[in-house]
Design a protein around this motif. Structure first.
Motif, PDB file in Angstrom:
ATOM      1  N   ASP A 166       0.849  -1.193   0.000  1.00  0.00           N
ATOM      2  CA  ASP A 166       0.000   0.000   0.000  1.00  0.00           C
ATOM      3  C   ASP A 166       0.884   1.242   0.000  1.00  0.00           C
ATOM      4  O   ASP A 166       1.704   1.438   0.906  1.00  0.00           O
ATOM      5  CB  ASP A 166      -0.897  -0.021   1.244  1.00  0.00           C
ATOM      6  CG  ASP A 166      -1.942   1.083   1.235  1.00  0.00           C
ATOM      7  OD1 ASP A 166      -1.748   2.086   0.517  1.00  0.00           O
ATOM      8  OD2 ASP A 166      -2.945   0.948   1.963  1.00  0.00           O
ATOM      9  N   ALA A 167       0.713   2.080  -1.021  1.00  0.00           N
ATOM     10  CA  ALA A 167       1.545   3.276  -1.156  1.00  0.00           C
ATOM     11  C   ALA A 167       1.331   4.263  -0.026  1.00  0.00           C
ATOM     12  O   ALA A 167       2.193   5.112   0.234  1.00  0.00           O
ATOM     13  CB  ALA A 167       1.262   3.956  -2.497  1.00  0.00           C
ATOM     14  N   THR A 168       0.184   4.177   0.669  1.00  0.00           N
ATOM     15  CA  THR A 168      -0.108   5.134   1.737  1.00  0.00           C
ATOM     16  C   THR A 168       0.399   4.663   3.096  1.00  0.00           C
ATOM     17  O   THR A 168       0.303   5.399   4.081  1.00  0.00           O
ATOM     18  CB  THR A 168      -1.628   5.374   1.838  1.00  0.00           C
ATOM     19  OG1 THR A 168      -2.274   4.154   2.242  1.00  0.00           O
ATOM     20  CG2 THR A 168      -2.188   5.832   0.501  1.00  0.00           C
ATOM     21  N   SER A 169       0.930   3.451   3.158  1.00  0.00           N
ATOM     22  CA  SER A 169       1.380   2.911   4.442  1.00  0.00           C
ATOM     23  C   SER A 169       2.831   3.297   4.708  1.00  0.00           C
ATOM     24  O   SER A 169       3.613   3.545   3.790  1.00  0.00           O
ATOM     25  CB  SER A 169       1.256   1.384   4.444  1.00  0.00           C
ATOM     26  OG  SER A 169       2.209   0.810   3.566  1.00  0.00           O
ATOM     27  N   GLY A 170       3.184   3.326   5.985  1.00  0.00           N
ATOM     28  CA  GLY A 170       4.568   3.589   6.352  1.00  0.00           C
ATOM     29  C   GLY A 170       5.487   2.473   5.909  1.00  0.00           C
ATOM     30  O   GLY A 170       6.697   2.674   5.732  1.00  0.00           O
ATOM     31  N   GLU A 171       4.918   1.294   5.711  1.00  0.00           N
ATOM     32  CA  GLU A 171       5.705   0.136   5.292  1.00  0.00           C
ATOM     33  C   GLU A 171       6.293   0.326   3.899  1.00  0.00           C
ATOM     34  O   GLU A 171       7.357  -0.213   3.589  1.00  0.00           O
ATOM     35  CB  GLU A 171       4.815  -1.111   5.305  1.00  0.00           C
ATOM     36  CG  GLU A 171       5.488  -2.361   4.787  1.00  0.00           C
ATOM     37  CD  GLU A 171       4.497  -3.490   4.541  1.00  0.00           C
ATOM     38  OE1 GLU A 171       4.940  -4.555   4.085  1.00  0.00           O
ATOM     39  OE2 GLU A 171       3.293  -3.296   4.784  1.00  0.00           O
ATOM     40  N   CYS A 172       5.613   1.118   3.052  1.00  0.00           N
ATOM     41  CA  CYS A 172       6.013   1.219   1.646  1.00  0.00           C
ATOM     42  C   CYS A 172       7.435   1.751   1.492  1.00  0.00           C
ATOM     43  O   CYS A 172       8.300   1.089   0.915  1.00  0.00           O
ATOM     44  CB  CYS A 172       5.031   2.103   0.887  1.00  0.00           C
ATOM     45  SG  CYS A 172       5.405   2.236  -0.880  1.00  0.00           S
ATOM     46  N   ASP A 173       7.696   2.949   2.001  1.00  0.00           N
ATOM     47  CA  ASP A 173       9.023   3.530   1.831  1.00  0.00           C
ATOM     48  C   ASP A 173      10.085   2.741   2.582  1.00  0.00           C
ATOM     49  O   ASP A 173      11.239   2.637   2.129  1.00  0.00           O
ATOM     50  CB  ASP A 173       9.025   4.989   2.285  1.00  0.00           C
ATOM     51  CG  ASP A 173       8.298   5.897   1.302  1.00  0.00           C
ATOM     52  OD1 ASP A 173       7.982   5.426   0.190  1.00  0.00           O
ATOM     53  OD2 ASP A 173       8.026   7.064   1.643  1.00  0.00           O
ATOM     54  N   ALA A 174       9.711   2.165   3.719  1.00  0.00           N
ATOM     55  CA  ALA A 174      10.672   1.348   4.468  1.00  0.00           C
ATOM     56  C   ALA A 174      11.083   0.125   3.649  1.00  0.00           C
ATOM     57  O   ALA A 174      12.262  -0.258   3.613  1.00  0.00           O
ATOM     58  CB  ALA A 174      10.066   0.917   5.801  1.00  0.00           C
ATOM     59  N   LEU A 175      10.098  -0.493   2.981  1.00  0.00           N
ATOM     60  CA  LEU A 175      10.389  -1.646   2.130  1.00  0.00           C
ATOM     61  C   LEU A 175      11.289  -1.243   0.968  1.00  0.00           C
ATOM     62  O   LEU A 175      12.267  -1.934   0.645  1.00  0.00           O
ATOM     63  CB  LEU A 175       9.087  -2.247   1.600  1.00  0.00           C
ATOM     64  CG  LEU A 175       9.226  -3.366   0.564  1.00  0.00           C
ATOM     65  CD1 LEU A 175       9.940  -4.575   1.165  1.00  0.00           C
ATOM     66  CD2 LEU A 175       7.858  -3.767   0.016  1.00  0.00           C
ATOM     67  N   LEU A 176      10.975  -0.118   0.329  1.00  0.00           N
ATOM     68  CA  LEU A 176      11.774   0.339  -0.805  1.00  0.00           C
ATOM     69  C   LEU A 176      13.210   0.644  -0.380  1.00  0.00           C
ATOM     70  O   LEU A 176      14.163   0.332  -1.101  1.00  0.00           O
ATOM     71  CB  LEU A 176      11.131   1.569  -1.440  1.00  0.00           C
ATOM     72  CG  LEU A 176       9.785   1.315  -2.140  1.00  0.00           C
ATOM     73  CD1 LEU A 176       9.145   2.631  -2.561  1.00  0.00           C
ATOM     74  CD2 LEU A 176       9.961   0.403  -3.350  1.00  0.00           C
ATOM     75  N   GLU A 177      13.371   1.246   0.786  1.00  0.00           N
ATOM     76  CA  GLU A 177      14.721   1.545   1.277  1.00  0.00           C
ATOM     77  C   GLU A 177      15.506   0.255   1.521  1.00  0.00           C
ATOM     78  O   GLU A 177      16.694   0.160   1.189  1.00  0.00           O
ATOM     79  CB  GLU A 177      14.635   2.368   2.562  1.00  0.00           C
ATOM     80  CG  GLU A 177      14.204   3.813   2.328  1.00  0.00           C
ATOM     81  CD  GLU A 177      13.983   4.573   3.624  1.00  0.00           C
ATOM     82  OE1 GLU A 177      14.088   3.938   4.702  1.00  0.00           O
ATOM     83  OE2 GLU A 177      13.706   5.782   3.561  1.00  0.00           O
ATOM     84  N   ARG A 178      14.830  -0.754   2.096  1.00  0.00           N
ATOM     85  CA  ARG A 178      15.515  -2.022   2.358  1.00  0.00           C
ATOM     86  C   ARG A 178      15.908  -2.710   1.053  1.00  0.00           C
ATOM     87  O   ARG A 178      17.035  -3.203   0.900  1.00  0.00           O
ATOM     88  CB  ARG A 178      14.618  -2.945   3.182  1.00  0.00           C
ATOM     89  CG  ARG A 178      15.235  -4.329   3.427  1.00  0.00           C
ATOM     90  CD  ARG A 178      14.397  -5.159   4.378  1.00  0.00           C
ATOM     91  NE  ARG A 178      13.098  -5.503   3.834  1.00  0.00           N
ATOM     92  CZ  ARG A 178      12.895  -6.492   2.952  1.00  0.00           C
ATOM     93  NH1 ARG A 178      13.914  -7.201   2.504  1.00  0.00           N
ATOM     94  NH2 ARG A 178      11.678  -6.757   2.525  1.00  0.00           N
ATOM     95  N   LEU A 179      14.986  -2.735   0.085  1.00  0.00           N
ATOM     96  CA  LEU A 179      15.275  -3.390  -1.191  1.00  0.00           C
ATOM     97  C   LEU A 179      16.399  -2.671  -1.936  1.00  0.00           C
ATOM     98  O   LEU A 179      17.248  -3.315  -2.567  1.00  0.00           O
ATOM     99  CB  LEU A 179      14.017  -3.436  -2.057  1.00  0.00           C
ATOM    100  CG  LEU A 179      12.873  -4.304  -1.527  1.00  0.00           C
ATOM    101  CD1 LEU A 179      11.651  -4.171  -2.427  1.00  0.00           C
ATOM    102  CD2 LEU A 179      13.303  -5.763  -1.426  1.00  0.00           C
TER     103      LEU A 179
END
Length: 683
Positions: free
Chosen positions: A288-301
């Motif tokens: 979900d682009a609106t979740s805090g998880e999104c950018d955290a996942l992208l940073e990890r990847l």
């Protein structure tokens, strides 16, 4: 056929027009055209239950079964990659009603093609767990050679994705636009405000080997204008911008890009879209682009891919062009491959040292087309490339009229076990027949592999008939590949290493690569060429390195004699010496060890070690005389005085550490010679 392409820019078809298109596509009896129909099947859900829709479904089933009977399983799997689960279930129900009553209770009595079609439709309808079970139930009494490979391919295609928590390795990120890449909704008239952090992610992933695509419900022209305004349009590949359901679109996109859902991440702000895509594309990751998880996942990847320093945007842009052109020209698989002008060349032995890192990357990244399902420990492939007595390492380079694909195939064959350790390809050449070309090349070299037990998954059916094979020994072909892979200024070449199959190892360890060229069979110099005149077609720079052992084997002289003829050897060697002296060359001459144990002279298959051991001191004696007579031209190195016994594989081949030391000797000699030349010119 052009009607369906209009939908990408937001136009629509009436049900009558859709029915006309559906009937036209089915009547063409070409499974590769079905995705154009199935991609928009959900938008015309009311069409299928009617009489006309059922007739189209029946025609589609006929095309699928005929294609399976022709042995083209992958065509059917690709064709149904865009099929909505509900429609696949309707097709399966229709097929079952056409079978004799109770046929599903005795699947072993079904024809192979019918069993495969039922299994594929079941998988496409969402019953993935049932596919392998059904195929096993249908197996008894069948010819395994015909049934086994397609059944394995189908079962693997629909195998439930394993739990990959924490191990997700993306190759593609599919982005929504509104409230995902930017704030605002274009269709509502909003002026989009770019989310700078997301734009930075797109550019950074491109630099580190992960490409980005778009799937957005918008008008193409407006979305493109906005992306161009942000300087981002060229950062994306395969943009799919239209008011169509996203599940089918992304399913087809992944198929067109020749990827697996397990390597794809979809980002959207709409929960409905996320659930639709997750259901339509089993194995895909969504966030979900609106979740805090999104950018955290992208940073990890991004951090996990930081070690990759290669952009693959150009590779997928090339593939995008091919997909669009094929759709426009309405060509069959074979016709499209023929008109593509595919060329391939194969490198072997020491030529592959220049590509060692790419070989390891290809084998370790490849999943779909890794037919041995094996991996390479980083840093180890160089040893196998140099160990030419125990391994054959063969690489495929491919290009066509659309562009250059690079090193896209690797085969590593172990002589001792007579099996493949690695057989892997890039997904960029999927369905082009490169696997078949590689197998044919290996067979020509004496390694037939059609029944190799090393294959862990079935090979594709595509033939290599459309591929033109070129020899890497051709100077233009080699220059074409190296211009892309390892550019150099050939006008600066001042040193040539003429050491047959070990030349590339000396080059690999050299600090003078920019001015060095090297031999690798069949691109090499040998003394018999002095007799037949073939040497005149070669380039001999001022500085030459020659390993005399190159010409101490009988088969090198087979054009003139069954074995080494002393008089002929002296004639050719004298001609080479005369060329070196008159041409102002400087020659570093390596002599092989003599007087070793008999086993050390078992140089190749069919070699007579007793003869070989006798010839070595005789021929070495000639070269010692040459060096004594022309000390300003020939510098002599006795390898028996340089190498320890445990550094010898046999009298002519040496372990990597020895090759590295010999390379350093070549470098030091070249430094001395060029320094002396500089002093003489200054004087």
């Amino acid at each position: 056929m052009q009607q369906d392409m209009r939908l990408w820019i937001g136009t629509d078809l009436s049900e009558q027009e859709f029915g006309d298109l559906a009937e036209e596509l089915v009547l063409r009896d070409d499974a590769t055209l079905l995705p154009h129909l199935l991609l928009f099947a959900e938008r015309h859900a009311d069409f299928w239950p009617g009489t006309r829709g059922q007739l189209v479904l029946a025609g589609m089933l006929r095309v699928l079964v005929d294609t399976l009977e022709a042995g083209e399983t992958d065509k059917v799997l690709d064709a149904l990659s865009s099929c909505p689960a509900a429609l696949a279930q309707q097709a399966l129900d229709l097929l079952v009603t056409a079978l004799p009553e109770g046929a599903l209770e005795t699947p072993a009595e079904l024809d192979d093609a019918m069993a495969f079609c039922i299994a594929i439709l079941a998988g496409a309808s969402g019953q993935r767990d049932a596919v392998a079970v059904f195929l096993d139930q249908a197996r008894p009494g069948r010819a395994e050679g015909f049934y086994g490979p397609p059944a394995a391919r189908i079962a693997a295609h629909f195998a439930p994705a394993a739990d990959k928590t924490g191990a997700f390795k993306p190759k593609l990120i599919v982005w929504d636009l509104d409230d995902t890449l930017w704030h605002g909704t274009l269709a509502d008239g909003d002026a989009p405000v770019l989310i700078e952090k997301r734009a930075t992610f797109v550019r950074a992933f491109n630099r580190h080997g992960v490409v980005s695509a778009i799937c957005s419900k918008n008008e193409l022209a407006k979305a493109r204008e906005a992306l161009e305004g942000f300087g981002l349009w060229d950062a994306f590949v395969f943009p799919r911008i239209a008011f169509v359901p996203k599940g089918a679109v992304i399913r087809q996109m992944i198929a067109d890009m020749q990827l697996r859902p397990e390597n794809v991440l979809f980002i959207d702000d709409n929960p409905h879209n996320l659930h639709e895509v997750a259901d339509a594309v089993p194995g895909i990751s969504v966030v979900d682009a609106t979740s805090g998880e999104c950018d955290a996942l992208l940073e990890r990847l991004l951090a996990e891919n930081a070690h990759v320093e290669k952009s693959r945007v150009a590779d997928y842009r090339l593939l995008e062009t091919k997909v669009a052109e094929r759709a426009a020209d309405q060509l069959s698989d074979e016709a499209f491959l023929v008109q593509s002008g595919i060329h391939a060349t194969f490198t072997n032995r020491m030529d592959n040292l220049e590509f060692a890192e790419r070989i390891e990357e290809l084998v370790n990244r490849s999943n779909q087309l890794n037919y041995t399902q094996s991996r390479i420990e980083p840093g180890t492939i160089r040893d196998k490339i140099q160990n030419i007595d125990h391994y054959e390492v063969l690489c495929a380079f491919v290009w066509d009229k659309y562009g250059y694909y690079g090193l896209v195939g690797v085969a590593v064959y172990a002589f001792r076990t007579q099996t493949l350790e690695h057989f892997a390809f890039s997904c960029r050449i999927m369905h082009m027949g490169v696997e078949d070309a590689m197998i044919r090349e290996l067979a020509e070299r004496g390694y037939p592999l059609h029944a190799s037990p090393a294959f862990r998954k079935p090979l594709p059916p595509q033939s290599s008939r459309a591929i033109t094979i070129l020899s890497y020994a051709d100077a233009d072909v080699r220059a074409r590949v190296l211009a892309e892979e390892a550019p150099r200024d050939w006008s600066k070449v001042d040193l040539r290493i003429m050491a047959d199959c070990q030349s590339g190892a000396f080059f690999h360890y050299s600090r003078h690569q920019a001015v060095t060229d090297f031999d690798n069979a069949p691109r090499l110099f040998s003394l018999p060429q002095m007799k037949c005149g073939a040497y005149r077609e070669q380039a001999f720079p001022r500085h030459l390195v020659y390993t005399a052992a190159t010409d101490y084997i009988d088969w090198r002289w087979e054009k003139f004699s069954r074995e080494i003829d002393h008089a002929l050897f002296l004639e050719c060697a004298d001609m080479f010496v005369d060329m070196a002296v008159r041409g102002g060359h400087k020659v570093l001459l390596f002599l092989p060890p003599e007087g070793l144990g008999l086993k050390m002279y078992e140089l190749h298959k069919g070699c007579v070690p007793e003869r070989s051991r006798v010839w070595h001191p005789v021929l070495n004696h000639y070269w010692r005389g040459v060096a004594a007579k022309f000390p300003g031209v020939f510098t002599l190195v006795e390898l028996a005085e340089v190498l320890a016994p445990d550094e010898l594989i046999h009298a002519h081949h040496y372990v990597p550490s020895a090759l590295q030391r010999i390379s350093a000797m070549i470098d030091d000699w070249y430094d001395t010679e060029t320094a002396a030349l500089g002093l003489s010119r200054a004087a």
